[in-house]
Design an enzyme around this catalytic site. Sequence first.
Site, PDB file in Angstrom:
ATOM      1  N   HIS A  26      -6.939  -5.979   2.045  1.00 28.26           N
ATOM      2  CA  HIS A  26      -5.805  -5.425   2.793  1.00 28.26           C
ATOM      3  C   HIS A  26      -5.262  -6.530   3.702  1.00 28.26           C
ATOM      4  CE1 HIS A  26      -6.841  -1.000   2.262  1.00 28.26           C
ATOM      5  NE2 HIS A  26      -8.017  -1.545   1.998  1.00 28.26           N
ATOM      6  N   ASP A  70       0.851  -1.196   0.000  1.00 29.80           N
ATOM      7  CA  ASP A  70       0.000   0.000   0.000  1.00 29.80           C
ATOM      8  C   ASP A  70       0.887   1.246   0.000  1.00 29.80           C
ATOM      9  OD1 ASP A  70      -3.232   0.484   0.979  1.00 29.80           O
ATOM     10  OD2 ASP A  70      -1.839   2.182   1.085  1.00 29.80           O
ATOM     11  N   HIS A  84     -10.310  -5.217  -3.365  1.00 29.04           N
ATOM     12  CA  HIS A  84      -8.961  -5.528  -2.886  1.00 29.04           C
ATOM     13  C   HIS A  84      -9.016  -5.978  -1.444  1.00 29.04           C
ATOM     14  CE1 HIS A  84      -9.862  -1.250  -2.397  1.00 29.04           C
ATOM     15  NE2 HIS A  84      -9.146  -1.287  -1.277  1.00 29.04           N
ATOM     16  N   VAL A 104     -11.115   2.991  -3.250  1.00 25.76           N
ATOM     17  CA  VAL A 104     -10.829   2.548  -4.617  1.00 25.76           C
ATOM     18  C   VAL A 104     -11.837   1.456  -4.975  1.00 25.76           C
ATOM     19  CG1 VAL A 104      -9.126   1.468  -6.142  1.00 25.76           C
ATOM     20  CG2 VAL A 104      -8.372   3.087  -4.377  1.00 25.76           C
ATOM     21  N   ASN A 155     -12.817  -3.317   2.691  1.00 27.15           N
ATOM     22  CA  ASN A 155     -13.759  -2.223   2.877  1.00 27.15           C
ATOM     23  C   ASN A 155     -14.782  -2.252   1.739  1.00 27.15           C
ATOM     24  OD1 ASN A 155     -12.310  -1.213   5.137  1.00 27.15           O
ATOM     25  ND2 ASN A 155     -10.863  -0.179   3.778  1.00 27.15           N
TER      26      ASN A 155
HETATM   27  P1  5GP Z   1      -9.817   1.289   0.368  1.00 24.17           P
HETATM   28  O1  5GP Z   1     -10.070   2.465   1.268  1.00 24.17           O
HETATM   29  O2  5GP Z   1     -10.471   1.458  -0.985  1.00 24.17           O
HETATM   30  O3  5GP Z   1     -10.157  -0.024   1.012  1.00 24.17           O
HETATM   31  O4  5GP Z   1      -8.260   1.219   0.173  1.00 24.17           O
HETATM   32  C1  5GP Z   1      -7.586   1.775  -0.913  1.00 24.17           C
HETATM   33  C2  5GP Z   1      -6.121   1.673  -0.597  1.00 24.17           C
HETATM   34  O5  5GP Z   1      -5.396   1.879  -1.767  1.00 24.17           O
HETATM   35  C3  5GP Z   1      -5.636   2.705   0.428  1.00 24.17           C
HETATM   36  O6  5GP Z   1      -5.066   2.041   1.548  1.00 24.17           O
HETATM   37  C4  5GP Z   1      -4.615   3.527  -0.348  1.00 24.17           C
HETATM   38  O7  5GP Z   1      -3.511   3.923   0.431  1.00 24.17           O
HETATM   39  C5  5GP Z   1      -4.226   2.578  -1.478  1.00 24.17           C
HETATM   40  N1  5GP Z   1      -3.805   3.236  -2.690  1.00 24.17           N
HETATM   41  C6  5GP Z   1      -4.475   4.215  -3.352  1.00 24.17           C
HETATM   42  N2  5GP Z   1      -3.805   4.581  -4.460  1.00 24.17           N
HETATM   43  C7  5GP Z   1      -2.688   3.800  -4.506  1.00 24.17           C
HETATM   44  C8  5GP Z   1      -1.606   3.716  -5.425  1.00 24.17           C
HETATM   45  O8  5GP Z   1      -1.518   4.424  -6.439  1.00 24.17           O
HETATM   46  N3  5GP Z   1      -0.632   2.799  -5.149  1.00 24.17           N
HETATM   47  C9  5GP Z   1      -0.692   1.992  -4.043  1.00 24.17           C
HETATM   48  N4  5GP Z   1       0.321   1.136  -3.868  1.00 24.17           N
HETATM   49  N5  5GP Z   1      -1.702   2.051  -3.162  1.00 24.17           N
HETATM   50  C10 5GP Z   1      -2.693   2.947  -3.384  1.00 24.17           C
END
Ligand code: 5GP
Length: 114
Positions: free
Chosen positions: A102, A30, A100, A96, A87
Site C-alpha cells: 500500500h 485501491d 501487495h 487479500v 499487511n
Molecule cells: P489488505 O488488507 O489485504 O492489505 O488490503 C487489501 C486491499 O485491497 C484493501 O485496501 C482493499 O480495499 C483492496 N481491494 C480489495 N478488492 C479490490 C478490488 O477489486 N479492486 C481494488 N482496486 N482494490 C481492492
Amino acid sequence: MSNCIFCKIMSKEIPSTIFYEDELCIAFDDINPQAPVHVLIVPREHVATFNDLGEDKKELIAHLCMVVNKVAEIKKIQDPGYRIVINCNPAGGQMVYHLHVHVLGGRHMSWPPG
Ligand code: 5GP
Ligand code: ZN
C-alpha cells in the site's frame, strides 16, 4: 491463481485503474481508499504473503521498493511524504492473500496506526 482478486485484476478480468505496469508488477488505485492517494503495488507473480519472500525473491523485493518511488513521483507525493504498508496475515490485517504494497499519501498520517 484462479480465485485471486489481484490475479484477476492483472489479467483484466476485474477492471481497475492500472496506471503503471512493468515486467514484474502493476500499480492501481485501491477501491476503498484510506487517503487521497491510496495505491496498491502488486507483483505479477502470485506470492501469498510477506512471509513468502525468501532469498529467491531478492530481485522482486528491490524492484517493489523502486516502484514505490516511481508511484510516489507519479502521484506527486514524494515531497510532502507518504506511508508504505504491507499487511501480513490476520493479525497484520491482510485481507487479500496476494502480496501487495500500500502507498498512502495526500494527507498527514498519524502514529501509531490502528
Ligand atoms: P489488505 O488488507 O489485504 O492489505 O488490503 C487489501 C486491499 O485491497 C484493501 O485496501 C482493499 O480495499 C483492496 N481491494 C480489495 N478488492 C479490490 C478490488 O477489486 N479492486 C481494488 N482496486 N482494490 C481492492
Ligand atoms: Zn494472485
